[in-house]
Design a protein around this motif. Structure first.
Motif, PDB file in Angstrom:
ATOM      1  N   ALA A 123      73.804  39.331  30.043  1.00  0.00           N
ATOM      2  CA  ALA A 123      72.747  39.475  31.052  1.00  0.00           C
ATOM      3  C   ALA A 123      72.576  38.164  31.807  1.00  0.00           C
ATOM      4  O   ALA A 123      72.204  37.149  31.210  1.00  0.00           O
ATOM      5  CB  ALA A 123      71.438  39.886  30.392  1.00  0.00           C
ATOM      6  N   VAL A 124      72.821  38.168  33.101  1.00  0.00           N
ATOM      7  CA  VAL A 124      72.793  36.931  33.886  1.00  0.00           C
ATOM      8  C   VAL A 124      71.392  36.608  34.403  1.00  0.00           C
ATOM      9  O   VAL A 124      70.956  35.454  34.375  1.00  0.00           O
ATOM     10  CB  VAL A 124      73.782  37.027  35.069  1.00  0.00           C
ATOM     11  N   SER A 125      70.658  37.606  34.857  1.00  0.00           N
ATOM     12  CA  SER A 125      69.354  37.362  35.497  1.00  0.00           C
ATOM     13  C   SER A 125      68.363  36.602  34.612  1.00  0.00           C
ATOM     14  O   SER A 125      67.702  35.667  35.088  1.00  0.00           O
ATOM     15  CB  SER A 125      68.730  38.686  35.954  1.00  0.00           C
ATOM     16  N   PRO A 126      68.210  36.960  33.317  1.00  0.00           N
ATOM     17  CA  PRO A 126      67.250  36.219  32.487  1.00  0.00           C
ATOM     18  C   PRO A 126      67.533  34.720  32.432  1.00  0.00           C
ATOM     19  O   PRO A 126      66.607  33.915  32.409  1.00  0.00           O
ATOM     20  CB  PRO A 126      67.421  36.862  31.100  1.00  0.00           C
ATOM     21  N   PHE A 127      68.801  34.360  32.414  1.00  0.00           N
ATOM     22  CA  PHE A 127      69.174  32.945  32.401  1.00  0.00           C
ATOM     23  C   PHE A 127      68.619  32.229  33.631  1.00  0.00           C
ATOM     24  O   PHE A 127      68.072  31.124  33.540  1.00  0.00           O
ATOM     25  CB  PHE A 127      70.695  32.840  32.351  1.00  0.00           C
ATOM     26  N   LEU A 128      68.720  32.861  34.782  1.00  0.00           N
ATOM     27  CA  LEU A 128      68.246  32.248  36.023  1.00  0.00           C
ATOM     28  C   LEU A 128      66.728  32.125  36.030  1.00  0.00           C
ATOM     29  O   LEU A 128      66.183  31.102  36.459  1.00  0.00           O
ATOM     30  CB  LEU A 128      68.718  33.073  37.229  1.00  0.00           C
ATOM     31  N   TYR A 129      66.036  33.153  35.538  1.00  0.00           N
ATOM     32  CA  TYR A 129      64.575  33.094  35.479  1.00  0.00           C
ATOM     33  C   TYR A 129      64.098  32.019  34.506  1.00  0.00           C
ATOM     34  O   TYR A 129      63.162  31.267  34.794  1.00  0.00           O
ATOM     35  CB  TYR A 129      64.000  34.458  35.069  1.00  0.00           C
ATOM     36  N   ALA A 130      64.758  31.950  33.343  1.00  0.00           N
ATOM     37  CA  ALA A 130      64.366  30.967  32.329  1.00  0.00           C
ATOM     38  C   ALA A 130      64.510  29.543  32.861  1.00  0.00           C
ATOM     39  O   ALA A 130      63.629  28.699  32.658  1.00  0.00           O
ATOM     40  CB  ALA A 130      65.209  31.153  31.062  1.00  0.00           C
ATOM     41  N   PHE A 131      65.598  29.282  33.549  1.00  0.00           N
ATOM     42  CA  PHE A 131      65.806  27.933  34.071  1.00  0.00           C
ATOM     43  C   PHE A 131      64.903  27.639  35.263  1.00  0.00           C
ATOM     44  O   PHE A 131      64.594  26.474  35.529  1.00  0.00           O
ATOM     45  CB  PHE A 131      67.286  27.720  34.419  1.00  0.00           C
ATOM     46  N   ARG A 132      64.472  28.669  35.967  1.00  0.00           N
ATOM     47  CA  ARG A 132      63.491  28.463  37.034  1.00  0.00           C
ATOM     48  C   ARG A 132      62.180  27.952  36.452  1.00  0.00           C
ATOM     49  O   ARG A 132      61.606  26.975  36.961  1.00  0.00           O
ATOM     50  CB  ARG A 132      63.252  29.791  37.772  1.00  0.00           C
ATOM     51  N   GLU A 133      61.701  28.573  35.383  1.00  0.00           N
ATOM     52  CA  GLU A 133      60.448  28.137  34.760  1.00  0.00           C
ATOM     53  C   GLU A 133      60.623  26.783  34.073  1.00  0.00           C
ATOM     54  O   GLU A 133      59.715  25.943  34.090  1.00  0.00           O
ATOM     55  CB  GLU A 133      59.976  29.184  33.738  1.00  0.00           C
TER      56      GLU A 133
END
Length: 366
Positions: A123-133
């Motif tokens: 799953a790619v999207s969760p990685f991007l959200y986590a690093f955004r926060e």
């Protein structure tokens, strides 16, 4: 009858899903793992031996580079050990700054785990959200310490710098934002059928196994053991805050997932209370000599890092360098159970099981 030959497969030390220079030698019967042997040491720097030739203040930057996802807790444990030996009383404002820094770092660490674990599963999207926060936290810690990953912020007797103007308000504003994002994380991932099938029952072990292997942190609490040093052996000012010890009963990868996501919520509770109680003024460093010499004797302290119980043992002969220094590194101990968990598993589950343990190789190798 289908016959297969035994195959030996090297996973790492360059494989992205080993989360560092970690090598796993697995023996396969078809797609089933019959034996797994972890190979470590590629990142070994001899920190504990080097420390015997360094002054106490000079050791702090080395601790940053052990668990580089939670450098603040590493900074704290070495300072806490020296302060215990010296009998130092820490200024209240410094204690609050330490707790706020450590809990922000804990949230950032769990975000890295959440994002990379789901990336391992495809799953790619969760990685991007986590690093955004995480970027919000990194920016705040950068304002506080001048560093984004290795902070070198703690000092024996307090902290290096005071919080800049308006910094506590930024932390306060981050808390409701992070809570809102957590709800989005759960909507996106938690309960997703594909995710649930991928992690339910995977890498399961019992409470007895966890204790036998000296597991700590989420790897212990996922079996129902209610043990958190911030509550059970309070250090700093943690006894002033109301928060819960998160436990689950499953002992599998899903249970570890729930423990870590809920621990983010508990860290936000601590941050909220710490910001409300934060002293309006005060010293940030106790009166300590320029060259610190721990008195003759020895001390062992332990605290709760995002990966579990990190300890620091110091033996001193009264000089400005420790006679002997030893760290209890939770990633090293938590990794011990991996061969047991992998035996008999399908090769496809290997990455999910390893990712759920949450190791940092800088801490494993030392």
């Amino acid at each position: 009858m289908i016959r297969t030959e035994e195959m030996i497969l090297n996973v790492g030390p360059q494989h992205p899903s080993t989360h560092g220079v970690f090598r796993l030698v697995v023996k396969l019967d078809g797609e089933i793992i019959t034996e797994a042997t972890p190979v470590i040491g590629y990142l070994h720097r001899g920190t504990e031996k080097i420390a015997e030739n360094l002054q106490y203040l000079q050791i702090i930057p080395y601790t940053d580079r052990m668990d580089y996802l939670s450098a603040m807790t590493n900074n704290y444990v070495i300072c806490h050990a020296v302060e215990t030996m010296m009998g130092l009383e820490i200024p209240e404002r410094a204690d609050y700054l330490r707790v706020i820094a450590m809990e922000l770092n804990r949230v950032a660490s769990h975000l890295v785990w959440w994002g990379t674990f789901l990336l391992d599963l495809g799953a790619v999207s969760p990685f991007l959200y986590a690093f955004r926060e995480r970027e919000f936290i990194i920016n705040m810690l950068n304002e506080l310490s001048g560093g984004r990953l290795t902070y070198n912020y703690m000092r024996v007797g307090g902290v290096k710098w005071d919080a800049p103007d308006g910094w506590i308000e930024k932390v306060k504003n981050f808390i409701p934002y992070m809570r809102e994002q957590l709800e989005g994380y759960h909507s996106l991932v938690t309960g997703n059928e594909i995710f649930m099938d991928r992690v339910t029952g995977i890498g399961r072990y019992t409470k007895e196994d966890a204790i036998h292997y000296s597991l700590s942190g989420a790897n212990l609490r996922c079996t129902g053991v209610k043990w958190d040093l911030r509550k059970d052996e309070p250090y700093s000012i943690y006894d002033r805050f109301k928060f819960d010890i998160v436990t689950q009963e499953g002992g599998d990868a899903l249970a570890r997932y729930h423990v870590r996501t809920k621990e983010i919520e508990e860290s936000l509770k601590i941050l909220e209370q710490a910001c409300e109680q934060f002293p309006s003024s005060g010293e940030i460093l106790a009166k300590v000599p320029k060259i610190i010499k721990a008195p003759k004797g020895e001390a062992y302290v332990r605290i709760e890092s995002p990966r579990g119980e990190i300890g620091c043992y110091i033996s001193s002969d009264g000089k400005k360098e420790p006679y002997r220094l030893k760290f209890r590194r939770p990633s090293f101990y938590n990794l011990q159970i991996l061969p047991k968990l992998l035996k008999g598993q399908n090769i496809a589950n290997m990455i999910a099981i390893l990712g759920a343990i949450d190791i940092v190789l800088g801490e494993v190798d030392g």
